[in-house]
Motif scaffolding. Structure first.
Motif, short mmCIF file in Angstrom:
data_model
loop_
_atom_site.label_atom_id
_atom_site.label_comp_id
_atom_site.label_asym_id
_atom_site.label_seq_id
_atom_site.Cartn_x
_atom_site.Cartn_y
_atom_site.Cartn_z
N ALA A 175 119.32 -10.49 -9.97
CA ALA A 175 118.87 -9.88 -8.72
C ALA A 175 118.49 -8.42 -8.92
O ALA A 175 117.55 -7.91 -8.32
CB ALA A 175 119.96 -10.01 -7.66
N ALA A 176 119.22 -7.73 -9.80
CA ALA A 176 118.91 -6.32 -10.05
C ALA A 176 117.56 -6.16 -10.73
O ALA A 176 116.77 -5.28 -10.37
CB ALA A 176 120.01 -5.69 -10.90
N PHE A 177 117.26 -7.01 -11.70
CA PHE A 177 116.00 -6.89 -12.43
C PHE A 177 114.79 -7.28 -11.57
O PHE A 177 113.67 -6.84 -11.84
CB PHE A 177 116.03 -7.75 -13.69
N LEU A 178 115.01 -8.12 -10.56
CA LEU A 178 113.90 -8.57 -9.72
C LEU A 178 113.82 -7.81 -8.40
O LEU A 178 112.97 -8.12 -7.57
CB LEU A 178 114.05 -10.07 -9.41
N GLY A 195 99.39 -10.65 -12.44
CA GLY A 195 99.95 -10.24 -13.72
C GLY A 195 101.46 -10.19 -13.75
O GLY A 195 102.03 -9.62 -14.68
N SER A 196 102.14 -10.79 -12.79
CA SER A 196 103.60 -10.78 -12.73
C SER A 196 104.11 -12.21 -12.65
O SER A 196 103.64 -13.00 -11.83
CB SER A 196 104.09 -9.98 -11.51
N ALA A 197 105.08 -12.54 -13.52
CA ALA A 197 105.69 -13.86 -13.51
C ALA A 197 107.18 -13.72 -13.77
O ALA A 197 107.61 -12.77 -14.44
CB ALA A 197 105.06 -14.77 -14.57
N VAL A 198 107.97 -14.65 -13.25
CA VAL A 198 109.42 -14.64 -13.41
C VAL A 198 109.81 -15.71 -14.42
O VAL A 198 109.38 -16.86 -14.32
CB VAL A 198 110.13 -14.87 -12.07
N VAL A 199 110.62 -15.32 -15.40
CA VAL A 199 111.11 -16.25 -16.42
C VAL A 199 112.63 -16.21 -16.40
O VAL A 199 113.24 -15.29 -15.85
CB VAL A 199 110.59 -15.87 -17.82
N VAL A 248 114.21 -12.44 -15.30
CA VAL A 248 113.53 -11.16 -15.47
C VAL A 248 112.06 -11.33 -15.13
O VAL A 248 111.52 -12.45 -15.13
CB VAL A 248 113.69 -10.60 -16.91
N GLU A 249 111.42 -10.20 -14.89
CA GLU A 249 109.99 -10.20 -14.56
C GLU A 249 109.18 -9.81 -15.78
O GLU A 249 109.43 -8.78 -16.41
CB GLU A 249 109.72 -9.22 -13.42
N VAL A 250 108.21 -10.65 -16.12
CA VAL A 250 107.26 -10.35 -17.20
C VAL A 250 105.96 -9.89 -16.56
O VAL A 250 105.41 -10.58 -15.70
CB VAL A 250 107.03 -11.58 -18.09
N ALA A 294 101.64 -14.77 -16.83
CA ALA A 294 101.35 -13.38 -16.46
C ALA A 294 100.00 -12.94 -17.01
O ALA A 294 99.22 -12.27 -16.31
CB ALA A 294 102.46 -12.47 -16.98
N VAL A 295 99.68 -13.33 -18.24
CA VAL A 295 98.39 -12.97 -18.84
C VAL A 295 97.24 -13.65 -18.09
O VAL A 295 96.22 -13.02 -17.76
CB VAL A 295 98.38 -13.35 -20.33
N ALA A 296 97.38 -14.95 -17.80
CA ALA A 296 96.33 -15.68 -17.09
C ALA A 296 96.14 -15.13 -15.67
O ALA A 296 95.01 -15.02 -15.18
CB ALA A 296 96.67 -17.17 -17.04
N SER A 297 97.24 -14.76 -15.02
CA SER A 297 97.15 -14.21 -13.66
C SER A 297 96.40 -12.89 -13.66
O SER A 297 95.55 -12.64 -12.78
CB SER A 297 98.56 -14.02 -13.10
N SER A 298 96.67 -12.01 -14.63
CA SER A 298 95.97 -10.73 -14.68
C SER A 298 94.49 -10.91 -15.02
O SER A 298 93.63 -10.22 -14.46
CB SER A 298 96.65 -9.83 -15.72
N LEU A 299 94.19 -11.85 -15.92
CA LEU A 299 92.79 -12.08 -16.29
C LEU A 299 91.99 -12.63 -15.11
O LEU A 299 90.85 -12.21 -14.88
CB LEU A 299 92.73 -13.05 -17.47
#
Length: 448
Positions: free
Chosen positions: A275-278, A287-291, A302-304, A370-375
């Protein structure tokens, strides 16, 4: 007549040579051999014969562990400090090693244990300033500003403490050795004497070790073999979060981590690190994804983040922080070949928010998303978490402890988990498992 012999000792690995060498033949370090006086030749006395004892006749005594008052530190230690153990903690300068140990000493002293804090780097007045800031006010915590090993051992025999902290081992000097403080010989012999103190008097001894510019513990490699537990305190000084992990632990697991947050009043345990990291995540930003990574028995969400921009140079740039660089380059090649993404003409920047390092293959799908989302300029579904390893053929592979990862995601409010095809056999309450077999199909589910 006995006489001392001159030798040259490598300060990186402890290799000894009768003559100076520009390069150590053992560790291949350059300009690391320093002149030292060896032991006296002919002064060794024969040791009395040792009598072995049958294993069945050895009396085993179990002593309760001492809780440090920090749930995160106790988790990494395996449940607390073991009486008679020798613990080495290392980390970058200014990361918070002294603060962590001062708080642990305060909690142990308040619990009724007699603690001796030995400082070889600071005066008693300087240590008192930090103690006042951390709220240390107990007579069970004794302070000794001393670097002479014989004086330290004498104080331990006089006061009979249950816990001894030495900050740091590189400043302690054994008078019988002619080498300088922090040298291989001094560090090795001082650590060996402290180890004998811990075993003979059943005292828990914690020593602080410096690190080199490469991030390794300074001193001979034998230092890590002598001690019972090796802890690394790491983190980015520009972030508030710190992580402590064990690389060696004779009394517990080496797969656990502890998470702390640095504040003005000291270090605070982060009992819910996911919860702290997110907490500062921008869910609708491309460009943001949660793993979900596993650190020992603890699932960690965490968020990549990724940023893909057209390159202005002939060679596209790849910058990675928090994940493995080589693996990220492989993932970009897989996305270009198997998912049809034109990344050869784009710079790609990948980072894990919060200064955390996650290097397991289970985060592959999150990095790719995250890479595909940003592209594409479209955000990842904010209610979905990505879990899975990506193969060179674009296939999604199973990862261990998938059910525990999905439960952690459901606890934090995520409704869908995009996972490898074998996840179809699992049933997790509170979250929908979406099984996919190829990275292209997974991206269709993650990026609507």
């Amino acid at each position: 007549m006995s006489k001392s012999r001159l030798q040259y000792v490598c300060q990186a690995c402890g290799y000894a040579s009768p003559k100076w060498l520009g390069r150590c033949p053992a560790c291949e370090a350059w300009n690391s051999l320093v002149e030292e006086m060896g032991g006296e030749v002919g002064s060794q006395r024969p040791a009395p014969p040792a009598v072995p004892v049958a294993m069945t006749e050895v009396v085993s005594t179990s002593q309760p562990r001492m809780a440090t008052g920090s749930a995160e530190l106790d988790r990494v230690l395996g449940g607390g400090l073991v009486p008679g153990s020798l613990v080495l903690i290392g980390g970058d300068p200014g990361i918070g090693k002294t603060t962590l140990l001062t708080q642990a000493c305060r909690n142990l002293a308040e619990a009724g244990h007699l603690v001796l804090y030995v400082s070889g780097e600071e005066s008693a007045a300087q240590v008192k300033l930090r103690a006042d800031r951390l709220g240390v006010a107990t007579p069970n915590l004794l302070l000794l500003a001393e670097a002479n090993l014989e004086a330290i051992l004498g104080a331990c025999k006089l006061e009979h403490p249950q816990v001894v902290v030495v900050d740091s081992i590189q400043t302690v000097v054994k008078p019988g050795l002619s080498s300088a403080p922090g040298s291989v010989g001094q560090v090795r012999e001082c650590t060996a004497d402290l180890m004998r103190l811990a075993k003979d008097q059943t005292i828990c001894v914690l020593i602080v070790g410096h690190v080199t510019k490469e991030g390794q513990l300074a001193g001979p490699r034998v230092l890590e073999h002598i001690v019972d537990t090796v802890l690394y305190f790491e983190g980015d000084r520009h972030h508030a979060y710190r992580i402590i992990r064990a690389t060696k632990n004779r009394f517990g697991s080496t797969n656990e981590i502890g998470v702390f947050e640095m504040r003005e009043t000291g270090l605070r345990d982060v009992l819910n690190p996911s919860a702290a990291f997110l907490s500062e995540r921008a869910a609708e930003a491309p460009g943001s994804a949660v793993v979900c990574a596993m650190e020992g028995t603890r699932p960690l969400l965490v968020e990549v983040q990724a940023l893909v921009t057209p390159t202005v140079f002939g060679m596209p740039r790849r910058t990675v922080a928090g994940v493995d660089y080589n693996r990220t380059v492989v993932l970009l090649a897989v996305l270009e070949k198997r998912a049809g993404m034109a990344l050869a003409s784009h710079d790609v920047y990948v980072s894990v928010a919060g200064g955390v390092n996650v290097n397991e293959p289970a985060v592959d799908l999150g990095v790719a998303a995250a890479v595909a989302s940003s592209l594409r300029g479209r955000p990842v579904d904010p209610t979905a978490v990505a879990i899975g390893e990506i193969g060179l053929g674009g296939e999604l592979r199973m990862v261990p402890q998938l059910e525990k990862r999905a439960l952690e995601a459901a606890r934090l409010g995520f409704r869908r988990c995009i996972a490898p095809a074998p996840a179809a056999e699992l049933q997790v309450a509170g979250i929908e498992l979406v099984p996919v077999s190829q990275v292209a199909s997974a991206l269709q589910h993650l990026i609507p």
